[in-house]
Design a protein around this motif. Structure first.
Motif, PDB file in Angstrom:
ATOM      1  N   THR A  61      -8.959  -0.971  -7.108  1.00 32.49           N
ATOM      2  CA  THR A  61      -8.052  -0.446  -8.250  1.00 32.49           C
ATOM      3  C   THR A  61      -6.762  -1.112  -8.316  1.00 32.49           C
ATOM      4  O   THR A  61      -6.555  -2.167  -7.901  1.00 32.49           O
ATOM      5  N   ILE A  62      -5.831  -0.862  -9.285  1.00 33.50           N
ATOM      6  CA  ILE A  62      -4.433  -1.141  -9.047  1.00 33.50           C
ATOM      7  C   ILE A  62      -3.349  -0.194  -8.536  1.00 33.50           C
ATOM      8  O   ILE A  62      -3.664   0.996  -8.409  1.00 33.50           O
ATOM      9  N   ASP A  63      -2.337  -0.812  -8.281  1.00 35.83           N
ATOM     10  CA  ASP A  63      -1.207  -0.093  -7.488  1.00 35.83           C
ATOM     11  C   ASP A  63      -0.690   0.954  -8.462  1.00 35.83           C
ATOM     12  O   ASP A  63      -0.245   2.233  -7.717  1.00 35.83           O
ATOM     13  N   TYR A  64      -0.668   0.972  -9.771  1.00 40.11           N
ATOM     14  CA  TYR A  64      -0.375   1.921 -10.623  1.00 40.11           C
ATOM     15  C   TYR A  64      -0.865   3.343 -10.381  1.00 40.11           C
ATOM     16  O   TYR A  64      -0.390   4.239 -10.550  1.00 40.11           O
ATOM     17  N   GLU A  65      -2.306   3.237  -9.900  1.00 34.00           N
ATOM     18  CA  GLU A  65      -3.167   4.276  -9.768  1.00 34.00           C
ATOM     19  C   GLU A  65      -2.611   5.194  -8.616  1.00 34.00           C
ATOM     20  O   GLU A  65      -2.582   6.387  -8.618  1.00 34.00           O
ATOM     21  N   TYR A  66      -2.274   4.495  -7.609  1.00 33.47           N
ATOM     22  CA  TYR A  66      -1.681   4.847  -6.471  1.00 33.47           C
ATOM     23  C   TYR A  66      -0.496   5.704  -6.676  1.00 33.47           C
ATOM     24  O   TYR A  66      -0.066   6.978  -6.273  1.00 33.47           O
ATOM     25  N   LEU A  67       0.601   4.991  -7.284  1.00 33.38           N
ATOM     26  CA  LEU A  67       1.918   5.564  -7.163  1.00 33.38           C
ATOM     27  C   LEU A  67       1.874   6.690  -8.497  1.00 33.38           C
ATOM     28  O   LEU A  67       2.716   7.388  -8.114  1.00 33.38           O
ATOM     29  N   THR A  68       0.999   6.599  -9.439  1.00 37.37           N
ATOM     30  CA  THR A  68       1.087   7.594 -10.266  1.00 37.37           C
ATOM     31  C   THR A  68       0.309   9.196 -10.035  1.00 37.37           C
ATOM     32  O   THR A  68       0.547  10.076 -10.532  1.00 37.37           O
ATOM     33  N   SER A  69      -0.448   8.843  -8.911  1.00 35.84           N
ATOM     34  CA  SER A  69      -1.293   9.924  -8.305  1.00 35.84           C
ATOM     35  C   SER A  69      -0.491  10.651  -7.125  1.00 35.84           C
ATOM     36  O   SER A  69      -1.128  11.573  -6.748  1.00 35.84           O
ATOM     37  N   LEU A  70       0.580  10.207  -6.510  1.00 33.19           N
ATOM     38  CA  LEU A  70       1.025  10.551  -5.354  1.00 33.19           C
ATOM     39  C   LEU A  70       1.720  11.951  -5.244  1.00 33.19           C
ATOM     40  O   LEU A  70       2.290  12.403  -6.187  1.00 33.19           O
ATOM     41  N   GLY A  71       1.346  12.460  -4.105  1.00 32.81           N
ATOM     42  CA  GLY A  71       2.278  13.541  -3.462  1.00 32.81           C
ATOM     43  C   GLY A  71       2.193  14.964  -4.083  1.00 32.81           C
ATOM     44  O   GLY A  71       3.367  15.751  -4.389  1.00 32.81           O
ATOM     45  N   ARG A  72       1.281  15.342  -5.030  1.00 32.35           N
ATOM     46  CA  ARG A  72       1.309  16.750  -5.613  1.00 32.35           C
ATOM     47  C   ARG A  72       1.619  17.955  -4.610  1.00 32.35           C
ATOM     48  O   ARG A  72       2.056  18.947  -4.883  1.00 32.35           O
ATOM     49  N   ARG A  73       1.134  17.500  -3.254  1.00 36.67           N
ATOM     50  CA  ARG A  73       1.263  18.546  -2.241  1.00 36.67           C
ATOM     51  C   ARG A  73       2.222  18.192  -1.065  1.00 36.67           C
ATOM     52  O   ARG A  73       2.362  18.967  -0.272  1.00 36.67           O
ATOM     53  N   PHE A  74       2.534  17.175  -1.214  1.00 38.07           N
ATOM     54  CA  PHE A  74       3.856  16.727  -0.058  1.00 38.07           C
ATOM     55  C   PHE A  74       5.188  17.487  -0.475  1.00 38.07           C
ATOM     56  O   PHE A  74       5.488  17.669  -1.595  1.00 38.07           O
ATOM     57  N   GLN A  75       5.799  17.386   0.712  1.00 37.34           N
ATOM     58  CA  GLN A  75       7.346  17.660   0.606  1.00 37.34           C
ATOM     59  C   GLN A  75       7.756  16.491   0.004  1.00 37.34           C
ATOM     60  O   GLN A  75       7.651  15.304   0.465  1.00 37.34           O
ATOM     61  N   ARG A  76       8.644  16.829  -1.166  1.00 41.13           N
ATOM     62  CA  ARG A  76       9.241  15.325  -1.887  1.00 41.13           C
ATOM     63  C   ARG A  76      10.557  15.295  -1.440  1.00 41.13           C
ATOM     64  O   ARG A  76      11.439  16.376  -1.426  1.00 41.13           O
ATOM     65  N   ARG A  77      11.158  14.281  -1.028  1.00 41.66           N
ATOM     66  CA  ARG A  77      12.683  13.877  -0.830  1.00 41.66           C
ATOM     67  C   ARG A  77      13.121  12.742  -1.182  1.00 41.66           C
ATOM     68  O   ARG A  77      12.360  11.756  -1.448  1.00 41.66           O
ATOM     69  N   TYR A  78      14.262  12.784  -1.642  1.00 40.68           N
ATOM     70  CA  TYR A  78      14.949  11.566  -2.028  1.00 40.68           C
ATOM     71  C   TYR A  78      15.870  10.888  -0.939  1.00 40.68           C
ATOM     72  O   TYR A  78      16.929  11.429  -0.702  1.00 40.68           O
ATOM     73  N   ALA A  79      15.824   9.663  -0.298  1.00 41.98           N
ATOM     74  CA  ALA A  79      16.317   9.174   0.765  1.00 41.98           C
ATOM     75  C   ALA A  79      15.818   7.885   0.784  1.00 41.98           C
ATOM     76  O   ALA A  79      14.960   7.191   0.287  1.00 41.98           O
ATOM     77  N   SER A  80      16.587   6.875   1.709  1.00 42.96           N
ATOM     78  CA  SER A  80      16.386   5.478   2.062  1.00 42.96           C
ATOM     79  C   SER A  80      14.878   5.422   2.619  1.00 42.96           C
ATOM     80  O   SER A  80      14.904   6.282   3.695  1.00 42.96           O
ATOM     81  N   ILE A  81      14.171   4.453   2.504  1.00 43.91           N
ATOM     82  CA  ILE A  81      13.110   4.351   3.280  1.00 43.91           C
ATOM     83  C   ILE A  81      13.292   2.891   4.056  1.00 43.91           C
ATOM     84  O   ILE A  81      12.157   2.502   4.481  1.00 43.91           O
ATOM     85  N   ALA A  82      14.286   2.192   3.824  1.00 41.71           N
ATOM     86  CA  ALA A  82      14.540   0.839   4.615  1.00 41.71           C
ATOM     87  C   ALA A  82      14.466   1.025   5.993  1.00 41.71           C
ATOM     88  O   ALA A  82      14.994   2.114   6.775  1.00 41.71           O
TER      89      ALA A  82
ATOM     90  N   ALA B  92       7.867   8.614 -14.035  1.00 39.29           N
ATOM     91  CA  ALA B  92       8.465   7.677 -13.590  1.00 39.29           C
ATOM     92  C   ALA B  92       7.532   6.973 -12.581  1.00 39.29           C
ATOM     93  O   ALA B  92       8.030   6.719 -11.317  1.00 39.29           O
ATOM     94  N   TYR B  93       6.441   6.713 -12.924  1.00 36.78           N
ATOM     95  CA  TYR B  93       5.242   6.370 -11.817  1.00 36.78           C
ATOM     96  C   TYR B  93       5.277   6.966 -10.559  1.00 36.78           C
ATOM     97  O   TYR B  93       4.874   6.445  -9.432  1.00 36.78           O
ATOM     98  N   GLY B  94       5.359   8.220 -10.828  1.00 32.16           N
ATOM     99  CA  GLY B  94       5.234   9.229  -9.622  1.00 32.16           C
ATOM    100  C   GLY B  94       6.362   9.448  -8.811  1.00 32.16           C
ATOM    101  O   GLY B  94       6.299  10.400  -7.658  1.00 32.16           O
ATOM    102  N   THR B  95       7.506   8.839  -9.114  1.00 28.02           N
ATOM    103  CA  THR B  95       8.861   8.924  -8.444  1.00 28.02           C
ATOM    104  C   THR B  95       9.820  10.024  -8.874  1.00 28.02           C
ATOM    105  O   THR B  95      10.732  10.286  -8.171  1.00 28.02           O
ATOM    106  N   GLY B  96       9.543  10.833  -9.884  1.00 30.64           N
ATOM    107  CA  GLY B  96      10.279  11.660 -10.516  1.00 30.64           C
ATOM    108  C   GLY B  96      11.175  11.480 -11.783  1.00 30.64           C
ATOM    109  O   GLY B  96      11.849  10.440 -11.581  1.00 30.64           O
TER     110      GLY B  96
END
Length: 376
Positions: free
Chosen positions: A355-376, A46-50
């Motif tokens: 490049t294009i933003d697709y490459e950023y989004l699909t490459s993100l966060g392999r080693r980051f702590q991933r969490r689901y929350a609001s970013i507003a 899902a373009y890097g979002t899970g």
């Protein structure tokens, strides 16, 4: 989610806002012509979002048709979405028909060989299993040529062996609304599919949604716009950002005027600098090409609302930022820097990285702590 103790073990955190993804889907859905369905393309995790988290959020919001690239992605979506139609864009890999049918998945058939294999399997099971047909209108990747499509549709034994549930094609230049190829592909798609009014049709990706109702047909397949990306090159981006990357400051140091920073000494301090070193790099999706040199500036992070330009090369595990003019109380060991998110658009970063933003989004966060929350 991880507890507070384990949070300190990560160099950064990736926050995904599922509510923002759903809001983007509803925004696109509201733009469609009457009778057109808004599906969701959830390939590449899902373009890097899970993949599973994002698809379930969209399903709960009312989305019922999903597109992935690979069979292995489709298999992950079979739980918790009983009414979902799941299409595999890369088509029918040899020998996978039985697996797809067992899980209720639908290949997007883009060659005569794939169609013959699917038809043979359907005849063997004596069931007309559903599948989509992919026609090429000018992008020259996957898809049947006009002559191949015509021959398939006239072969009663072949086309009569399965149930075509969708005819689709893909735009080559949708991000540029003025490009003549858009109208050329639209005309070709209409001509090819007109004899089959009872089979649903799909041409529009994210960009196609913004090209107007002529491109919407029965179903649209947005991808990048769902994830806050910019679908149209020449217009402001109306989509909400859905991901935020924050990298941890490891240390703050002084760099004297005239000294160089990072690998290959590409950046020279033109004045005495205060530099923050953060725990993120190209191994985390921070693309190396967005680094800075003496000849050209690079991308940036944001600390407490202040822009912090990248200095020198982006390394595998770390990035150096110019924090000279940022209040000292904001720049401390252990603090976080926004490297992508509401204040640092992926499309802006992509411009620096050529490049294009697709490459950023699909490459993100392999080693980051991933969490689901609001970013507003």
């Amino acid at each position: 989610m991880t507890d507070a103790a384990s949070d300190s073990l990560f160099g950064g955190r990736l926050t995904i806002d599922l509510d923002a993804i759903v809001s983007n889907w509803r925004f696109l859905k509201d733009k469609l012509a009457t009778g057109s369905e808004c599906a969701a393309t959830v390939k590449a995790d899902a373009y890097g979002t899970g993949l599973t988290q994002t698809a379930k959020a969209l399903y709960d919001a009312g989305c019922r048709t999903f597109f992935v690239a690979l069979p292995v992605e489709a298999l992950k979506l079979c739980r918790g979405m009983p009414e979902a139609k799941i299409y595999v864009l890369d088509g029918l890999f040899p020998g996978t028909a039985e697996t797809l049918v067992e899980k209720g998945l639908r290949p997007v058939l883009g060659s005569v060989e794939e169609i013959r294999e699917w038809a043979d399997f359907c005849r063997t099971t004596q069931i007309r299993h559903p599948a989509a047909l992919h026609v090429d209108t000018g992008i020259h990747r996957l898809g049947l040529s006009a002559d191949e499509f015509d021959a398939v549709m006239k072969d009663a034994d072949l086309i009569g062996s399965f149930t075509p549930t969708l005819i689709m094609s893909h735009l080559a230049c949708g991000s540029d609304p003025a490009h003549p190829k858009n109208r050329d592909q639209l005309a070709k798609f209409r001509a090819m599919t007109a004899p089959y009014p009872d089979i649903p049709k799909s041409l529009a990706n994210s960009a196609g949604v913004f090209l107007g109702s002529d491109f919407h047909f029965d179903l649209v397949r947005p991808g990048i716009s769902l994830y806050g990306g910019k679908a149209i090159d020449t217009a402001p981006n109306p989509m909400q950002p859905v991901a935020q990357v924050e990298a941890r400051i490891m240390m703050v140091r002084d760099v004297p005027v005239g000294d160089t920073i990072g690998y290959s000494a590409t950046q020279t301090a033109k004045r005495s600098l205060k530099v923050a070193v953060v725990a993120a790099g190209y191994a985390d999706g921070m693309i190396r090409r967005a680094g800075s040199t003496d000849a050209a500036p690079g991308a940036f992070g944001v600390i407490g609302g202040h822009k912090a330009p990248i200095l020198g090369r982006i390394s595998m595990d770390m990035i150096t930022l110019d924090v000279t003019d940022i209040p000292a109380h904001l720049v401390r060991r252990g603090a976080f820097v926004e490297m992508l998110g509401p204040q640092v658009a992926a499309s802006d970063l992509a411009a620096y990285a050529e490049t294009i933003d697709y490459e950023y989004l699909t490459s993100l966060g392999r080693r980051f702590q991933r969490r689901y929350a609001s970013i507003a």
